[in-house]
Design a protein around this motif. Structure first.
Motif, short mmCIF file in Angstrom:
data_model
loop_
_atom_site.label_atom_id
_atom_site.label_comp_id
_atom_site.label_asym_id
_atom_site.label_seq_id
_atom_site.Cartn_x
_atom_site.Cartn_y
_atom_site.Cartn_z
N GLU A 57 10.28 -19.43 11.80
CA GLU A 57 11.25 -19.04 12.52
C GLU A 57 11.30 -19.18 14.00
O GLU A 57 11.23 -20.06 14.37
N GLN A 58 10.94 -18.01 14.89
CA GLN A 58 11.01 -18.18 16.27
C GLN A 58 9.58 -17.98 16.79
O GLN A 58 8.73 -17.31 16.38
N GLN A 104 11.43 -15.08 19.97
CA GLN A 104 12.74 -15.42 20.11
C GLN A 104 12.98 -16.74 20.40
O GLN A 104 12.14 -17.64 21.12
N SER A 109 16.15 -13.91 17.14
CA SER A 109 15.18 -13.12 17.49
C SER A 109 14.63 -12.56 16.34
O SER A 109 15.32 -12.22 15.10
N GLN A 110 13.12 -12.37 16.11
CA GLN A 110 12.68 -11.40 15.17
C GLN A 110 12.32 -10.32 15.72
O GLN A 110 11.57 -10.21 16.95
N LEU A 123 9.85 -6.16 9.73
CA LEU A 123 10.23 -7.25 10.42
C LEU A 123 11.57 -7.91 10.21
O LEU A 123 11.99 -7.53 8.75
N SER A 125 15.52 -10.15 11.54
CA SER A 125 16.17 -11.19 12.08
C SER A 125 17.58 -10.66 12.90
O SER A 125 18.19 -9.99 12.22
N GLY A 137 12.50 -9.82 4.91
CA GLY A 137 11.37 -9.77 5.88
C GLY A 137 9.94 -9.29 5.39
O GLY A 137 9.75 -8.79 4.10
N TYR A 144 3.10 -10.56 8.08
CA TYR A 144 3.33 -11.78 8.40
C TYR A 144 2.41 -12.71 8.97
O TYR A 144 2.22 -13.88 8.47
#
Length: 171
Positions: A57-58, A104, A109-110, A123, A125, A137, A144
């Motif tokens: 992801e970010q 991000q 962004s997470q 978490l 998104s 999440g 994570y």
């Protein structure tokens, strides 16, 4: 297997630890206490020194950008019901002031959900449009990061993402 010892170019992009005073000022300005796992992560690395595709992801952002992105999102949402209220029963808004944007990139962004309740710390998104999503999440940043570390050490995937090394020694 793929730990950062095998990805030296990516390892060099990890920033030094965050200044604890800056972390405290961020929490005061945002009006939310950072969960212990985020504080511990920032105590190791204050984001990255430059953008990198190191995590699914970010990429993680430094404390200063956490505050800046949070401030911009709170100001953008204001009291606009299209942005700060759920669009459907049981849904999520586009933004909530008790979300901490810890990663991000590319307009998304997470976030770590610090609203009171049994799902605090999970978490989710947030995209630059639509509503936030927490469905698939992780229950916490620690869960994570643990999954990411496990995959780097033993192989496999984190959600749909499988890490690999480039010829330049980057994840």
């Amino acid at each position: 297997m793929l730990g950062l010892t095998h990805a030296p170019a990516s390892a060099r992009l990890l920033a030094p630890p965050a200044n604890p005073d800056e972390v405290e000022r961020a929490q005061v300005e945002m009006g939310v206490r950072f969960p212990r796992d985020l504080q511990e992560s920032l105590g190791c690395h204050d984001g990255l020194v430059s953008w990198a595709n190191m995590l699914p992801e970010q990429p993680p952002i430094p404390v200063a950008e956490i505050v800046s992105f949070w401030r911009m999102s709170v100001e953008t949402a204001g009291d606009d019901p299209d942005l700060c209220a759920p669009h459907e029963e049981g849904g999520e808004p586009w933004w909530h002031p008790q979300w901490i944007p810890w990663a991000q990139g590319d307009g998304a962004s997470q976030v770590i959900d610090m609203r009171e309740g049994p799902q605090q710390g999970r978490l989710g998104s947030v995209a630059s449009y639509g509503t936030a999503y927490f469905g698939d999440g992780w229950p916490s940043l620690a869960a994570y990061l643990s999954d990411v570390a496990d995959v780097l050490d033993h192989g496999g995937t984190v959600g749909p993402w499988a890490p690999f090394l480039t010829t330049d020694g980057e994840l």
